[in-house]
Scaffold this motif. Structure first.
Motif, PDB file in Angstrom:
ATOM      1  N   GLY A 239       0.655  -1.044  -0.012  1.00  0.00           N
ATOM      2  CA  GLY A 239       0.249  -0.184   0.126  1.00  0.00           C
ATOM      3  C   GLY A 239       1.000   1.316   0.258  1.00  0.00           C
ATOM      4  N   HIS A 240       2.173   1.333  -0.509  1.00  0.00           N
ATOM      5  CA  HIS A 240       3.259   2.549   0.124  1.00  0.00           C
ATOM      6  C   HIS A 240       2.837   3.710  -1.410  1.00  0.00           C
ATOM      7  CE1 HIS A 240       8.059   2.840  -0.248  1.00  0.00           C
ATOM      8  NE2 HIS A 240       6.764   4.792  -0.507  1.00  0.00           N
ATOM      9  N   VAL A 241       2.281   4.527  -0.690  1.00  0.00           N
ATOM     10  CA  VAL A 241       1.944   5.504  -2.270  1.00  0.00           C
ATOM     11  C   VAL A 241       2.993   6.666  -2.253  1.00  0.00           C
ATOM     12  CG1 VAL A 241       0.066   7.665  -3.078  1.00  0.00           C
ATOM     13  CG2 VAL A 241      -0.819   5.008  -1.869  1.00  0.00           C
ATOM     14  N   LEU A 242       3.112   7.618  -3.726  1.00  0.00           N
ATOM     15  CA  LEU A 242       4.176   7.945  -3.568  1.00  0.00           C
ATOM     16  C   LEU A 242       2.670   9.822  -3.539  1.00  0.00           C
ATOM     17  CD1 LEU A 242       6.636   7.869  -5.983  1.00  0.00           C
ATOM     18  CD2 LEU A 242       6.104   7.436  -3.205  1.00  0.00           C
ATOM     19  N   VAL A 243       3.021  10.494  -2.887  1.00  0.00           N
ATOM     20  CA  VAL A 243       2.193  12.200  -3.301  1.00  0.00           C
ATOM     21  C   VAL A 243       2.922  12.642  -3.839  1.00  0.00           C
ATOM     22  CG1 VAL A 243       0.223  13.287  -1.486  1.00  0.00           C
ATOM     23  CG2 VAL A 243       0.707  10.983  -1.276  1.00  0.00           C
TER      24      VAL A 243
ATOM     25  N   ARG B   8       0.456   2.946  12.734  1.00  0.00           N
ATOM     26  CA  ARG B   8       0.786   3.664  12.108  1.00  0.00           C
ATOM     27  C   ARG B   8       1.236   4.234  10.778  1.00  0.00           C
ATOM     28  NH1 ARG B   8       0.698   4.834  17.127  1.00  0.00           N
ATOM     29  NH2 ARG B   8       1.687   6.065  18.246  1.00  0.00           N
ATOM     30  N   ALA B   9       0.951   5.508  10.004  1.00  0.00           N
ATOM     31  CA  ALA B   9       0.863   6.015   9.255  1.00  0.00           C
ATOM     32  C   ALA B   9       2.540   6.692   9.100  1.00  0.00           C
ATOM     33  CB  ALA B   9       0.124   6.429   8.391  1.00  0.00           C
ATOM     34  N   ALA B  10       2.874   6.928   8.074  1.00  0.00           N
ATOM     35  CA  ALA B  10       4.847   7.223   8.014  1.00  0.00           C
ATOM     36  C   ALA B  10       4.816   7.750   6.977  1.00  0.00           C
ATOM     37  CB  ALA B  10       5.443   5.981   8.195  1.00  0.00           C
ATOM     38  N   VAL B  11       5.693   8.776   6.924  1.00  0.00           N
ATOM     39  CA  VAL B  11       5.751   9.960   5.576  1.00  0.00           C
ATOM     40  C   VAL B  11       6.979  10.484   5.895  1.00  0.00           C
ATOM     41  CG1 VAL B  11       5.205  12.080   4.092  1.00  0.00           C
ATOM     42  CG2 VAL B  11       3.390  11.099   6.268  1.00  0.00           C
ATOM     43  N   LEU B  12       7.489   9.930   4.645  1.00  0.00           N
ATOM     44  CA  LEU B  12       8.800  10.161   4.635  1.00  0.00           C
ATOM     45  C   LEU B  12       9.447  11.158   3.253  1.00  0.00           C
ATOM     46  CD1 LEU B  12      10.380   5.917   4.901  1.00  0.00           C
ATOM     47  CD2 LEU B  12      10.577   7.854   6.080  1.00  0.00           C
ATOM     48  N   VAL B  13       9.819  11.811   3.539  1.00  0.00           N
ATOM     49  CA  VAL B  13      10.753  12.602   2.819  1.00  0.00           C
ATOM     50  C   VAL B  13      11.956  12.652   2.109  1.00  0.00           C
ATOM     51  CG1 VAL B  13      10.179  15.072   1.262  1.00  0.00           C
ATOM     52  CG2 VAL B  13       8.612  14.251   2.948  1.00  0.00           C
ATOM     53  N   ALA B  14      11.939  12.298   1.176  1.00  0.00           N
ATOM     54  CA  ALA B  14      13.801  12.042   0.640  1.00  0.00           C
ATOM     55  C   ALA B  14      13.973  12.593  -0.551  1.00  0.00           C
ATOM     56  CB  ALA B  14      14.207  10.731   0.689  1.00  0.00           C
TER      57      ALA B  14
ATOM     58  N   GLU C 203      15.706   9.724  -5.339  1.00  0.00           N
ATOM     59  CA  GLU C 203      16.094   8.900  -6.053  1.00  0.00           C
ATOM     60  C   GLU C 203      15.225   9.313  -7.549  1.00  0.00           C
ATOM     61  OE1 GLU C 203      11.899   7.877  -3.865  1.00  0.00           O
ATOM     62  OE2 GLU C 203      14.322   8.761  -3.678  1.00  0.00           O
ATOM     63  N   VAL C 204      13.909  10.873  -7.630  1.00  0.00           N
ATOM     64  CA  VAL C 204      13.810  11.617  -8.487  1.00  0.00           C
ATOM     65  C   VAL C 204      13.793  12.742  -7.968  1.00  0.00           C
ATOM     66  CG1 VAL C 204      11.577  11.506  -9.714  1.00  0.00           C
ATOM     67  CG2 VAL C 204      12.577   8.869  -9.283  1.00  0.00           C
ATOM     68  N   ALA C 205      13.921  13.693  -9.012  1.00  0.00           N
ATOM     69  CA  ALA C 205      14.157  14.673  -8.839  1.00  0.00           C
ATOM     70  C   ALA C 205      12.819  16.130  -8.932  1.00  0.00           C
ATOM     71  CB  ALA C 205      15.404  15.884  -9.298  1.00  0.00           C
ATOM     72  N   HIS C 206      12.504  15.274  -8.237  1.00  0.00           N
ATOM     73  CA  HIS C 206      10.412  15.880  -8.283  1.00  0.00           C
ATOM     74  C   HIS C 206      10.264  15.472  -7.035  1.00  0.00           C
ATOM     75  CE1 HIS C 206       6.866  16.168 -10.841  1.00  0.00           C
ATOM     76  NE2 HIS C 206       6.560  16.374  -9.869  1.00  0.00           N
ATOM     77  N   LEU C 207       8.994  16.728  -6.228  1.00  0.00           N
ATOM     78  CA  LEU C 207       9.114  16.721  -4.330  1.00  0.00           C
ATOM     79  C   LEU C 207       8.149  15.468  -4.796  1.00  0.00           C
ATOM     80  CD1 LEU C 207       8.658  17.047  -1.536  1.00  0.00           C
ATOM     81  CD2 LEU C 207       6.999  19.040  -3.090  1.00  0.00           C
ATOM     82  N   HIS C 208       8.066  14.669  -4.043  1.00  0.00           N
ATOM     83  CA  HIS C 208       7.336  13.047  -3.760  1.00  0.00           C
ATOM     84  C   HIS C 208       7.205  12.884  -2.442  1.00  0.00           C
ATOM     85  CE1 HIS C 208      10.930  12.035  -4.986  1.00  0.00           C
ATOM     86  NE2 HIS C 208      10.354  10.539  -4.093  1.00  0.00           N
ATOM     87  N   LEU C 209       6.229  12.655  -1.446  1.00  0.00           N
ATOM     88  CA  LEU C 209       5.684  12.410  -0.370  1.00  0.00           C
ATOM     89  C   LEU C 209       6.111  10.767  -0.399  1.00  0.00           C
ATOM     90  CD1 LEU C 209       3.994  14.786   1.137  1.00  0.00           C
ATOM     91  CD2 LEU C 209       6.044  14.823   1.088  1.00  0.00           C
ATOM     92  N   HIS C 210       6.525   9.904   0.708  1.00  0.00           N
ATOM     93  CA  HIS C 210       6.382   8.515   0.430  1.00  0.00           C
ATOM     94  C   HIS C 210       5.232   8.282   1.901  1.00  0.00           C
ATOM     95  CE1 HIS C 210       9.658   7.054  -1.403  1.00  0.00           C
ATOM     96  NE2 HIS C 210      10.225   8.034  -1.480  1.00  0.00           N
TER      97      HIS C 210
END
Length: 148
Positions: free
Chosen positions: A35-39, A78-84, A87-94
């Protein structure tokens, strides 16, 4: 053009759970947990710290809604949000269901899962978002970022 823009534009297939005027949410092809999603903002913004505050706030609200759907779907504490963004130079929240901090590592990503397993997990998140009253933002088809 980033790979995310190609997904948003339909040039590369995606598994969409969310779409609005500002951003989309789609399943990653290498989930850390099911269920891991990128926003991802529709605008091609290179990184988190260069995004305007309104966009960051909107992404956060969408991540919260998706996280709640993931918790309901996968019974995670929990639901986790990671910002790294390396790997892709386009803002995304995991955004992903989480059981402990040790598992929240990118080296736990599973790039070889069968498409059927990825589809099933994302369809569960889509259903949970609809059940939570966000059906207007769940694309009619998983493969399209367009709203019905």
């Amino acid at each position: 053009m980033s790979v995310f823009m190609k997904i948003i534009d339909g040039e590369i297939p995606g598994r969409f759970v969310w779409a609005d005027d500002v951003c989309v949410g789609f399943g990653t092809i290498a989930p850390i947990t099911d269920g891991h999603v990128l926003v991802v903002p529709r605008e091609e913004i290179e990184e988190y710290t260069t995004a305007d505050d309104t966009t960051v706030a909107h992404l956060s609200v969408v991540a919260k809604r998706i996280g709640a759907a993931q918790q309901a779907t996968f019974s995670s504490p929990r639901a986790a949000v990671l910002v790294a963004g390396f790997e892709v130079a386009h803002l995304h929240l995991h955004v992903l269901p989480a059981w402990d901090e040790r598992s929240l590592r990118f080296d736990n990503a599973r790039p070889d899962l069968p498409a059927e397993q990825l589809d099933a997990a994302i369809e569960q998140v889509r259903a949970a978002l609809r059940d939570a009253g966000h059906g207007g933002n769940v694309p009619l088809e998983m493969s399209s970022p367009a709203l019905g």
